[in-house]
Write a protein that holds these residues in place. Structure first.
Motif, PDB file in Angstrom:
ATOM      1  N   UNK A   5       0.779  -1.193   0.306  1.00 12.21           N
ATOM      2  CA  UNK A   5       0.078   0.137   0.140  1.00 12.21           C
ATOM      3  C   UNK A   5       0.840   1.376  -0.122  1.00 12.21           C
ATOM      4  N   UNK A   6       0.458   2.394  -0.311  1.00 12.08           N
ATOM      5  CA  UNK A   6       0.821   3.571  -0.463  1.00 12.08           C
ATOM      6  C   UNK A   6       1.221   4.032   1.025  1.00 12.08           C
ATOM      7  N   UNK A   7       2.433   4.496   1.234  1.00 15.61           N
ATOM      8  CA  UNK A   7       2.849   5.026   2.858  1.00 15.61           C
ATOM      9  C   UNK A   7       3.635   6.315   2.248  1.00 15.61           C
ATOM     10  N   UNK A   8       3.221   7.253   3.008  1.00 15.67           N
ATOM     11  CA  UNK A   8       4.010   8.936   2.824  1.00 15.67           C
ATOM     12  C   UNK A   8       4.842   9.092   3.427  1.00 15.67           C
ATOM     13  N   UNK A   9       5.860   9.145   3.241  1.00 11.47           N
ATOM     14  CA  UNK A   9       7.091   9.553   3.906  1.00 11.47           C
ATOM     15  C   UNK A   9       6.876   9.045   5.397  1.00 11.47           C
ATOM     16  N   UNK A  10       7.144   7.772   5.666  1.00 10.46           N
ATOM     17  CA  UNK A  10       6.717   7.453   7.280  1.00 10.46           C
ATOM     18  C   UNK A  10       8.305   7.131   7.561  1.00 10.46           C
ATOM     19  N   UNK A  11       8.435   8.410   8.556  1.00 12.09           N
ATOM     20  CA  UNK A  11       9.739   8.661   9.289  1.00 12.09           C
ATOM     21  C   UNK A  11       9.748   8.352  10.821  1.00 12.09           C
ATOM     22  N   UNK A  12       8.784   9.160  11.480  1.00 11.79           N
ATOM     23  CA  UNK A  12       8.607   9.220  12.935  1.00 11.79           C
ATOM     24  C   UNK A  12       8.203   8.026  13.533  1.00 11.79           C
ATOM     25  N   UNK A  13       7.208   7.400  12.854  1.00 15.35           N
ATOM     26  CA  UNK A  13       6.489   6.256  13.421  1.00 15.35           C
ATOM     27  C   UNK A  13       7.560   5.293  13.685  1.00 15.35           C
ATOM     28  N   UNK A  14       8.381   4.872  12.743  1.00 11.31           N
ATOM     29  CA  UNK A  14       9.209   3.744  13.064  1.00 11.31           C
ATOM     30  C   UNK A  14      10.275   4.168  14.228  1.00 11.31           C
ATOM     31  N   UNK A  15      10.489   5.454  14.421  1.00  7.49           N
ATOM     32  CA  UNK A  15      11.582   5.860  15.692  1.00  7.49           C
ATOM     33  C   UNK A  15      10.682   5.615  16.797  1.00  7.49           C
ATOM     34  N   UNK A  16       9.559   5.993  17.083  1.00  7.26           N
ATOM     35  CA  UNK A  16       8.589   5.969  18.414  1.00  7.26           C
ATOM     36  C   UNK A  16       8.254   4.461  18.429  1.00  7.26           C
ATOM     37  N   UNK A  17       8.168   3.755  17.732  1.00  4.78           N
ATOM     38  CA  UNK A  17       7.797   2.313  17.430  1.00  4.78           C
ATOM     39  C   UNK A  17       8.939   1.476  18.140  1.00  4.78           C
ATOM     40  N   UNK A  18      10.165   1.864  18.063  1.00  2.00           N
ATOM     41  CA  UNK A  18      11.418   1.337  18.706  1.00  2.00           C
ATOM     42  C   UNK A  18      11.736   1.920  19.855  1.00  2.00           C
ATOM     43  N   UNK A  19      11.281   3.114  20.415  1.00  2.00           N
ATOM     44  CA  UNK A  19      11.458   3.654  21.499  1.00  2.00           C
ATOM     45  C   UNK A  19      10.490   3.938  22.615  1.00  2.00           C
ATOM     46  N   UNK A  20       9.175   3.346  22.552  1.00  2.00           N
ATOM     47  CA  UNK A  20       7.925   3.492  23.268  1.00  2.00           C
ATOM     48  C   UNK A  20       7.715   2.236  23.836  1.00  2.00           C
ATOM     49  N   UNK A  21       7.181   1.994  25.128  1.00  2.00           N
ATOM     50  CA  UNK A  21       6.623   0.946  25.633  1.00  2.00           C
ATOM     51  C   UNK A  21       5.550   1.566  26.521  1.00  2.00           C
ATOM     52  N   UNK A  22       4.440   0.963  26.852  1.00  2.00           N
ATOM     53  CA  UNK A  22       3.460   1.235  27.642  1.00  2.00           C
ATOM     54  C   UNK A  22       3.680   0.316  29.075  1.00  2.00           C
ATOM     55  N   UNK A  23       3.472   1.190  30.085  1.00  2.00           N
ATOM     56  CA  UNK A  23       3.603   0.299  31.596  1.00  2.00           C
ATOM     57  C   UNK A  23       2.228   0.417  32.193  1.00  2.00           C
ATOM     58  N   UNK A  24       2.075  -0.228  33.226  1.00  2.00           N
ATOM     59  CA  UNK A  24       0.845  -0.612  34.003  1.00  2.00           C
ATOM     60  C   UNK A  24       0.047   0.870  34.250  1.00  2.00           C
ATOM     61  N   UNK A  25      -0.980   0.749  33.821  1.00  2.00           N
ATOM     62  CA  UNK A  25      -1.906   1.802  33.974  1.00  2.00           C
ATOM     63  C   UNK A  25      -3.409   1.587  34.443  1.00  2.00           C
ATOM     64  N   UNK A  26      -3.901   0.687  34.910  1.00  2.00           N
ATOM     65  CA  UNK A  26      -5.134   0.250  35.389  1.00  2.00           C
ATOM     66  C   UNK A  26      -5.527   1.202  36.627  1.00  2.00           C
ATOM     67  N   UNK A  27      -6.825   1.427  36.530  1.00  2.00           N
ATOM     68  CA  UNK A  27      -7.458   2.335  37.568  1.00  2.00           C
ATOM     69  C   UNK A  27      -7.351   1.645  38.952  1.00  2.00           C
ATOM     70  N   UNK A  28      -7.300   0.218  39.075  1.00  2.00           N
ATOM     71  CA  UNK A  28      -6.810  -0.286  40.394  1.00  2.00           C
ATOM     72  C   UNK A  28      -5.637  -0.441  40.633  1.00  2.00           C
ATOM     73  N   UNK A  29      -4.674   0.271  40.213  1.00  2.00           N
ATOM     74  CA  UNK A  29      -3.351  -0.030  40.395  1.00  2.00           C
ATOM     75  C   UNK A  29      -3.013   0.977  41.759  1.00  2.00           C
ATOM     76  N   UNK A  30      -2.287   0.075  42.302  1.00  2.00           N
ATOM     77  CA  UNK A  30      -1.891   0.417  43.945  1.00  2.00           C
ATOM     78  C   UNK A  30      -0.700   1.197  44.013  1.00  2.00           C
TER      79      UNK A  30
END
Length: 382
Positions: free
Chosen positions: A343-368
């Motif tokens: 498929x056509x992808x228009x100058x994808x540059x920042x997405x690969x950078x953040x894909x490689x540098x970001x993780x999600x950490x626990x965030x439940x509303x029941x988190x102690x």
């Protein structure tokens, strides 16, 4: 294991589900479906809402109601869950992938550049000059509950005559605090808004979604299509292809109870985010990504950015798992998935950078607090 994001079921869930069970109405008919729709419409300050089986179903219906036809194109972000993209393929249309900006949302600068330089207005509508296909819509996703730049997105969609669909699956409760759309919620500014109540969302119905629309007649058409397009339910007359997309009464009963807790959940999300941020800010290796300052964001997910380029994302996740901390990477970028790699992808540059540098950490509303302290301590030792 400290889970990433789990439901918080401490409200009237049992009471309302028991009531639905006692009534005998457990399928797609029942009072809680209409009540959930009304409660959502009231909360979002919209004319109405259509309860469906998933956020994916809501996006599919939004695309259909936007007039997307086989062979046409829809602009989508590459940094998003695949459900934001697949409904385009359901119709037989083609996605055109757009990069993200530093907020992880769709890059409006590149979108504007693409529309201006790579497209042309014709009698058939906006046409992609490289494919000669009509572009019918753009899907904007409010990533992790963070408000996208709706002022620019709305202006661009109006300028170029394309429908704007908001994937607000992760952003229920996010609204503008200032600016042109002050007081308006994510999912209510574009032509259509799609919400998800999957098990990990800020409120859940186990599985389910909701569709909002600017046009009341479009919303009625959505409900018609979602109920198998029944023109005569007694004699089973169907004049269009419909879908089995309506939410069940049991799901809706759960949703009514969860919606009652939403504002409390958002307050918890804000408090926990601030607690994390204050502890992580002095660290050399990590920082929490900010949210849109012009909006009250629901802060559904917390994005931990690896600012030390010597760190390996997978290694960090492995070390945290060894400390019984569940984390998750950003989704595999959609334009790299096998079915969309041509498929056509228009100058994808920042997405690969953040894909490689970001993780999600626990965030439940029941988190102690003690669990957050354990996570913070684990991060400080990496």
């Amino acid at each position: 294991m400290i889970p990433l994001s789990v439901p918080n079921l401490k409200g009237n869930e049992k009471k309302y589900i028991s009531d639905a069970l006692d009534s005998g109405w457990i399928s797609t008919a029942g009072s809680y479906v209409a009540r959930f729709e009304q409660d959502m419409a009231s909360y979002l300050n919209t004319a109405g809402a259509a309860a469906v089986q998933s956020g994916t179903a809501a996006i599919h219906l939004a695309l259909l109601l936007s007039g997307v036809k086989p062979g046409q194109e829809v602009i989508v972000p590459t940094l998003t869950f695949i459900a934001s993209v697949n409904p385009v393929a359901y119709i037989g249309a083609f996605p055109v992938f757009m990069d993200c900006d530093d907020s992880l949302n769709i890059d409006c600068d590149k979108l504007e550049e693409f529309l201006k330089k790579e497209c042309a207005m014709t009698s058939s509508g906006l046409v992609n000059k490289s494919t000669n296909r009509v572009i019918k819509a753009v899907v904007a996703v409010h990533i992790f509950g963070n408000m996208a730049d709706m002022e620019r997105l709305k202006a661009l969609s109006e300028q170029y005559g394309i429908h704007l669909i908001e994937d607000a699956a992760e952003a229920l409760g996010t609204f503008y605090k200032q600016g042109k759309y002050q007081g308006q919620f994510a999912g209510t500014i574009g032509d259509f808004g799609a919400y998800s109540f999957n098990g990990n969302k800020i409120i859940t119905t186990g599985g389910g979604g909701m569709l909002t629309a600017k046009d009341g007649s479009a919303l009625e058409k959505a409900k018609y299509l979602a109920a198998q397009a029944k023109d005569d339910p007694f004699y089973y007359i169907h004049n269009e292809v419909g879908y089995n997309y309506r939410m069940t009464n049991l799901q809706a009963a759960l949703g009514v109870a969860q919606l009652e807790c939403l504002e409390d959940f958002i307050r918890i999300k804000e408090i926990n985010y601030d607690y994390y941020e204050n502890a992580i800010a002095p660290m050399e290796n990590f920082e929490l990504l900010k949210f849109n300052l012009n909006a009250r964001n629901n802060r559904w997910f917390y994005s931990l950015f690896l600012k030390n380029h010597g760190l390996d994302r997978n290694s960090v996740m492995k070390q945290l798992k060894e400390k019984d901390i569940e984390t998750r990477p950003i989704w595999q970028l959609a334009h790299t998935q096998r079915m969309y790699e041509n498929s056509q992808a228009y100058f994808i540059e920042k997405a690969p950078f953040y894909w490689n540098r970001v993780i999600n950490i626990p965030c439940s509303t029941s988190l102690l607090k003690k669990e957050m302290d354990h996570i913070i301590q684990a991060l400080s030792r990496i």
